[in-house]
Scaffold this motif. Structure first.
Motif, short mmCIF file in Angstrom:
data_model
loop_
_atom_site.label_atom_id
_atom_site.label_comp_id
_atom_site.label_asym_id
_atom_site.label_seq_id
_atom_site.Cartn_x
_atom_site.Cartn_y
_atom_site.Cartn_z
N ALA B 22 0.83 -1.21 0.00
CA ALA B 22 0.00 0.00 0.00
C ALA B 22 0.85 1.25 0.00
N VAL B 24 0.17 5.20 0.81
CA VAL B 24 -0.79 6.12 1.41
C VAL B 24 -0.34 7.54 1.08
N THR B 27 -0.78 12.20 5.37
CA THR B 27 -0.60 11.60 6.70
C THR B 27 -1.42 12.30 7.77
N GLY B 31 -5.17 9.62 6.54
CA GLY B 31 -4.13 8.67 6.17
C GLY B 31 -3.45 7.97 7.33
N LEU B 35 -2.83 3.85 7.86
CA LEU B 35 -1.49 3.33 7.59
C LEU B 35 -0.98 2.52 8.78
N VAL B 45 3.89 -0.88 3.89
CA VAL B 45 3.20 0.40 3.69
C VAL B 45 4.22 1.53 3.53
N ALA B 47 4.07 5.73 3.16
CA ALA B 47 3.24 6.92 3.16
C ALA B 47 4.02 8.08 2.57
N PHE B 279 -4.05 4.42 -1.23
CA PHE B 279 -5.01 5.12 -0.37
C PHE B 279 -4.73 6.61 -0.51
N CYS B 281 -5.40 10.23 0.58
CA CYS B 281 -5.87 10.84 1.82
C CYS B 281 -5.31 12.25 1.93
N SER B 511 -11.21 6.27 8.62
CA SER B 511 -9.90 5.77 8.23
C SER B 511 -9.68 4.36 8.78
#
Lengths: 206, 529
Positions: B22, B24, B27, B31, B35, B45, B47, B279, B281, B511
């Motif tokens: 993933a 993201v 944050t 997010g 995460l 993951v 971000a 994702f 966000c 979320s």
């Protein structure tokens, strides 16, 4: 006058104390030590002189403890391209907005009083500014840009510069920067020991 | 010192060429919770965050100008009849997103907020409701350490807040005084700032709030539950990589339309992170902007539509007593007696809250709202220490003309600046007028002078609506995009209606739910193989 409201010197003393955190002290000292702008980078000399006269009416500083270089700091902001994240879609970009705005103020001064803005009396300058603020100003430039919106933008920018100055904050009795140990006395009519009391209250108590 | 108490956990790093489970984007409240949840479930993951990863104790000053670094200051164009202020009003940047500058106000939405259309015949219902979010509200209040009253006087029965409410500051005391004489119920508000030290899983001890009152310009102590001291360290501890100062510009897709990589700019150079799921966000402005720039997830034509902003009128007054409105949690007191007022001539409702204010913020409102200058400005500002406010936070109906589009002006990156058109409708006008009458009575009863109203709308909401019908919505009830097989959107952009509550807690709840629903369906897909 602000000299009567809150005692002088409280904020400068606090900044050097351990009641102010290191990052806060760094930010405030850097601002206090900014030199007066000698030569504008964004405005030309004529516009800059005009801006100086406008600033003196919008935020007069005679008999005030803070001496804030309003035109110099606005010039720096514009030259550095610092924005606040938005602008009215009906307004031109910052550079053009101020070019139009100062030109418009000059046109209104000429049309109303037959004289350049900088040579008008304070009262006449105020009349020009009020006409622009109310949206009813005369001048060809104002058909390109809403005068009231320009006035709002200019005033908001100058106020943002003025009250960023620790001494301007001191004049309204603010000591919020001295929060390294937080605040205990947060209720009505309460005061933490290192917050300044109004001078009138001190005199009343004496 | 917090540096010793909170050693940054060693962060895992993934090479961009590796395909992670993933990516993201963003944050903040949308997010960060997901995460952390995905990483805890064992997913790889990464971000990507446009802003910096601050160290609050070292970097945050008690100075509004210095803290402008917490606001999204790339220029947006504000149109419509009620053009909105962005930047410090509603848009953050940095690891933690807008939670770095939120006021920590964490009321829950009420069950009827999610079915405005059923109850009033206007606006939109959510495809999920309070029942789906309530377990997440419970979990979040415990995890974040929300300080609030138990029992809470409004809405459905629920468990106690983990901490008692924060002390009332002077504006809260004044609002209590005014409301009491009018028979309006009030209560200390729920705030995600700590009334006592609290152990934060993945981070360590967070200290009690010291009443700095600077929540909207960044909490330097960690007492406020912004994402950078809660879900972000939890996620890093579980193996997530947070990559700050990375600005996403586009996506790489295969012939089936699946996203195979996210393209971003870091230090001026373009990079790619390969991934299995995205994702998005980035909030209700940057999320739709990125989708529109890339013509993504928009078969419905709904991306950018239904932009909403809470009614947010503020009423200020000056009092004989010393207030010093910079101290204490700014939103100390709440009333939800106006959630569904008996005499309403509008749909939905609003909450009332007391507000403190930082001096530069107040001066800016005086300039724009009162238009004071010269000696009149100095005279008004001399009363700053005697100033207190009341604020509303009310619903806002979606409307056709309120939208985000790409303008033809380019920013420094060469990307089109967003243009947001916003005009309050009849419902917002009637609600605001109703609120102003009540607020003026409260402030009169409390003894205020120099009373004035600052018209304002709060938060950015909508533009990627959640719904059941792919022709009328961008994402489904699990926040998965209808048009892209491996894209989820989770932030305030998916809200079908605005809700009469500050959005942060509900965004975080969505979320966590988005992560859980993703993990459930992923589990099913894997066991079917």
């Amino acid at each position: 006058m602000d000299a009567a409201a809150y005692p002088l010197g409280t904020v400068l003393k606090l900044i050097d104390s351990d009641l102010v955190t290191p990052p806060t002290r760094r930010a405030l000292k850097a601002r206090l030590q900014l030199p007066q702008v000698e030569a504008p980078r964004f405005f030309d000399d004529q516009a800059y002189a005009m801006l100086g006269a406008v600033c003196a009416r919008l935020i007069p500083q005679r008999e005030r403890r803070a001496a804030v270089d309003l035109p110099g700091l606005l010039d720096a902001r514009l030259a550095d391209g610092d924005g606040d994240g938005w602008r009215y879609a009906t307004m031109p970009r910052g550079a053009v907005m101020h070019e139009y705005g100062l030109m418009g103020l000059e046109q209104t001064a000429e049309a109303t009083f037959g004289s350049s803005f900088v040579r008008l009396s304070g009262d006449a300058q105020d009349a020009v500014l009020r006409a622009v603020q109310s949206g009813g100003a005369v001048g060809a430039v104002w058909s390109l840009m809403e005068p009231a919106r320009y006035f709002e933008e200019l005033l908001a920018q100058l106020v943002d510069i003025y009250y960023a100055q620790p001494l301007a904050l001191e004049s309204i009795g603010y000591a919020g920067m001295a929060d390294a140990r937080g605040w205990q006395a947060i209720g009505l009519d309460q005061r933490d020991a290192h917050e300044p009391a109004p001078l009138a209250a001190l005199e009343g108590a004496a | 010192m917090t540096h010793a108490l909170h050693p940054a956990p060693a962060m895992r790093h993934y090479p961009p060429g590796e395909t992670v489970d993933a990516v993201v984007i963003g944050t903040g409240a949308g997010g960060a919770p997901l995460l952390a949840r995905l990483a805890a479930a064992g997913l790889s993951v990464v971000a990507l965050e446009a802003g910096r990863h601050w160290s609050p104790e070292r970097d945050f000053a008690t100075d509004e100008t210095e803290q402008n670094k917490l606001y999204w200051t790339d220029e947006r164009l504000s149109g419509g009849e009620d053009p909105l202020a962005f930047g410090k009003n509603n848009s953050g940047i940095g690891v933690g997103g807008s939670t770095l500058h939120y006021t920590a106000y964490t009321p829950r939405a009420q069950p009827d907020d999610f079915r405005l259309c059923s109850d009033f015949g206007v606006g939109a219902d959510w495809p999920i409701g309070y029942a789906e979010l309530a377990p997440y509200y419970d979990e979040l209040e415990l995890f974040l350490g929300v300080s609030g009253p138990s029992p809470y006087p409004w809405g459905p029965a629920r468990g106690a807040y983990p901490l008692p409410p924060l002390s009332l500051n002077a504006p809260a005391q004044l609002m209590a005084r005014g409301c009491e004489s009018l028979g309006i119920r009030t209560s200390p508000a729920a705030n995600a700032a700590l009334a006592a030290p609290y152990y934060q899983e993945g981070f360590g001890w967070r200290p009690a709030c010291t009443n700095r009152g600077f929540c909207q310009a960044g909490c330097s102590t960690g007492a406020k539950a912004s994402m950078d001291v809660t879900f972000i360290p939890l996620g890093i501890g579980a193996g997530a990589e947070i990559r700050p100062e990375c600005f996403v510009t586009s996506f790489e897709r295969d012939t089936a339309g699946t996203i195979v990589g996210v393209v971003y700019v870091e230090n001026g150079a373009e990079q790619r992170q390969r991934c299995r799921h995205v994702f998005l966000c980035a909030g209700a402005v940057e999320t739709p902007r990125l989708l529109l720039i890339n013509d993504l997830a928009n078969a419905s034509g709904q991306v950018g539509c239904n932009f909403m902003a809470h009614t947010g009128l503020q009423l200020w007054g000056q009092f004989e007593e010393m207030v010093r409105p910079n101290k204490g949690i700014p939103g100390g007191l709440i009333s939800e007696d106006t959630h569904r007022p008996a005499d309403a001539d509008f749909a939905g409702g609003y909450l009332l809250q007391s507000i403190g204010v930082m001096p530069l913020t107040y001066a800016g409102q005086v300039a724009r709202g009162l238009g004071l200058w010269g000696e009149a400005l100095h005279a008004h500002m001399a009363g700053y220490n005697h100033t207190a406010g009341i604020n509303i936070l009310g619903d806002c109906l979606p409307a056709n003309d309120n939208e985000l589009v790409l303008s033809d002006e380019l920013d420094a990156r060469g990307l089109p600046k967003p243009l947001i058109r916003f005009t309050n409708g009849d419902n917002e006008h009637r609600m605001t007028a109703h609120a102003e009458r009540i607020m003026r009575r409260i402030w009169d009863a409390a003894g205020a002078g120099e009373v004035w109203a600052f018209p304002r709308n709060a938060h950015t909401i909508g533009t990627c609506r959640m719904g059941a019908d792919p022709s009328k919505a961008v994402v489904d009830a699990d926040c998965r995009a209808f048009d892209v097989p491996n894209l989820s959107i989770c932030d305030n952009s998916v809200f079908p209606s605005a809700l009469a509550a500050n959005p942060a807690l509900t965004i975080m709840a969505l979320s966590l739910r988005t992560a859980d629903r993703f993990l459930q369906t992923r589990g099913k897909a894997e066991s079917a193989l």
